[in-house]
Scaffold this active site. Structure first.
Site, mmCIF file in Angstrom:
data_model
loop_
_atom_site.group_PDB
_atom_site.id
_atom_site.type_symbol
_atom_site.label_atom_id
_atom_site.label_comp_id
_atom_site.label_asym_id
_atom_site.label_seq_id
_atom_site.Cartn_x
_atom_site.Cartn_y
_atom_site.Cartn_z
ATOM 1 N N SER A 139 0.892 -1.279 0.010
ATOM 2 C CA SER A 139 0.020 -0.006 0.095
ATOM 3 C C SER A 139 1.018 1.316 -0.164
ATOM 4 O O SER A 139 0.381 2.346 -0.209
ATOM 5 C CB SER A 139 -0.618 -0.026 1.466
ATOM 6 O OG SER A 139 -0.018 -0.103 2.394
ATOM 7 N N HIS A 184 -3.018 -4.165 -5.422
ATOM 8 C CA HIS A 184 -3.298 -3.597 -3.943
ATOM 9 C C HIS A 184 -4.751 -3.974 -3.713
ATOM 10 O O HIS A 184 -5.762 -3.445 -4.119
ATOM 11 C CB HIS A 184 -2.926 -2.208 -3.825
ATOM 12 C CG HIS A 184 -3.405 -1.701 -2.763
ATOM 13 N ND1 HIS A 184 -3.968 -0.529 -2.302
ATOM 14 C CD2 HIS A 184 -2.919 -2.321 -1.176
ATOM 15 C CE1 HIS A 184 -3.778 -0.289 -0.901
ATOM 16 N NE2 HIS A 184 -3.370 -1.430 -0.539
ATOM 17 N N GLU A 234 -6.545 -2.471 -6.598
ATOM 18 C CA GLU A 234 -5.883 -1.516 -7.612
ATOM 19 C C GLU A 234 -4.891 -2.233 -8.299
ATOM 20 O O GLU A 234 -3.968 -2.800 -7.602
ATOM 21 C CB GLU A 234 -5.184 -0.278 -6.426
ATOM 22 C CG GLU A 234 -6.557 0.572 -6.062
ATOM 23 C CD GLU A 234 -5.663 1.662 -5.069
ATOM 24 O OE1 GLU A 234 -6.246 2.846 -5.264
ATOM 25 O OE2 GLU A 234 -5.015 1.190 -4.204
ATOM 26 N N ASN A 278 -5.501 5.402 -1.315
ATOM 27 C CA ASN A 278 -4.853 6.006 0.127
ATOM 28 C C ASN A 278 -4.605 7.579 -0.265
ATOM 29 O O ASN A 278 -4.563 8.422 0.552
ATOM 30 C CB ASN A 278 -3.789 5.386 0.303
ATOM 31 C CG ASN A 278 -3.943 3.998 1.119
ATOM 32 O OD1 ASN A 278 -4.902 3.879 1.861
ATOM 33 N ND2 ASN A 278 -3.223 2.936 0.761
#
Ligand code: CAA
Length: 296
Positions: free
Chosen positions: A119, A140, A152, A190
């Site tokens: 991440s 991800h 992702e 994120n």
């Protein structure tokens, strides 16, 4: 390219979830751990989760046996030699990850896809540790992996387009929804989520509302499944702090700077649900209570 066998590095929270999902989708999965104790713990967690699905009636017991039959745990890196894709989900330290990638480079097939579930570590920083950067991608997954639909899929400036499309297709075969993104800190989720979480801490520090009321506002006012503080504890305060620093380092924007309270809690070892203490106290995990010193 066809993916027939999957390798997973690490059988912690994310690795065990990824291995479970891949085995449930029909892939033989080899999971590598550093020792037997960690391997048994991770495989035990998968077994418990699959048992729960059987108890709830969403899985038949013969399907459970089939899933478990596809999972092969190992502590020997050579056992990954037949895998068509390797998904790395080990500790978020670039040196550790690259040590693993360097060891794997001479073991895995020439045309295998190398994928990281990181991440926060740059995919580009890892691809250069291998002799085949064009076969490197990020995949991800979100926590909890068996539940969350999104993955992702991250492309670097060197990723071969066929490799990238194969990774996208593989994610779909796992029953997940891929999104396409590039190798920038935070990727999509994120990049958007972390400043929101940091802002919730700043709002609390400024006296905008109590922890409970900020959580309640985002749950009942915006339909989020978890308020920001429960989510911070769920993701891990150490993880959030680490990602915030990486985002701040890249973009130099105040919205990514970790607030002092977050830093102090990380230093104190209060990393959220996994350490029993974060913004909430998890002495009773089913009934978390706001930490005494944070009550308003
Ligand atoms: N593993 C597997 N299944 C789980 C689970 C876990 N850890 N936690 C909950 N579940 C399952 C439950 O068994 C239940 O299944 P059924 O509906 O079949 O009974 C279902 O999820 C709902 O669980 P609960 O009723 O116990 O609780 P809930 O309704 O609050 O849902 C949740 C739990 C799915 C975690 C939900 O609160 C949620 O979606 N929260 C947000 C999670 C989130 O935002 N994740 C992304 C974090 S960011 C990230 O991962 C990226 C990063 O790099 C930091």
């Amino acid at each position: 390219m066809e993916i027939r066998e999957v390798g997973v590095l690490g059988c912690g929270l994310m690795g065990s979830g990824i291995a479970q999902v891949a085995a449930a989708s029909g892939y033989p999965v080899t999971i590598l751990e550093v020792n037997k104790e960690l391997l048994d713990r991770g495989l035990g967690n998968i077994s418990q989760r699959v048992d729960k699905l059987v108890q709830k009636g969403s899985l038949k017991s013969d399907e459970k046996a089939a899933i478990q039959g596809r999972l092969h745990g190992t502590t020997k890196i050579e056992d990954l030699k037949n895998c068509d894709i390797i998904i790395e989900a080990i500790i978020e330290k670039v040196e550790e990850k690259n040590r693993m990638w360097r060891s794997l480079d001479s073991i895995v097939k020439k045309d295998a896809i190398l994928a990281s579930n990181t991440s926060s570590v740059s995919i580009t920083d890892m691809m250069v540790a291998t002799s085949r950067p064009e076969r490197f991608v990020g995949v991800h997954f979100m926590n909890p992996v068996p539940i969350m639909q999104l993955v992702e899929v991250i492309k670097t400036i060197a990723t071969d387009q066929t490799v990238y499309e194969t990774a996208i297709d593989f994610v779909k075969k796992l029953g997940k929804q891929p999104v396409r993104t590039s190798d920038r800190p935070g990727f999509i989720v994120n990049r958007v989520l972390v400043p929101y979480l940091l802002d919730a801490i700043r709002a609390f520090e400024e006296g905008v509302g109590s922890i409970e009321d900020i959580d309640k506002s985002m749950k009942l006012g915006c339909g989020h499944p978890m308020g920001p503080f429960i989510l911070l504890d769920f993701v891990g305060l150490d993880t959030t702090y680490y990602i915030a620093n990486i985002l701040f380092d890249e973009f130099k924007e105040p919205r990514f700077a970790p607030p002092g309270l977050l830093k102090r809690m990380v230093v104190a070892g209060w990393h959220g649900r996994k350490t029993g203490k974060g913004f909430y106290d998890y002495a009773d995990p089913n009934n978390p209570k706001v930490m005494e010193h944070l009550k308003r």
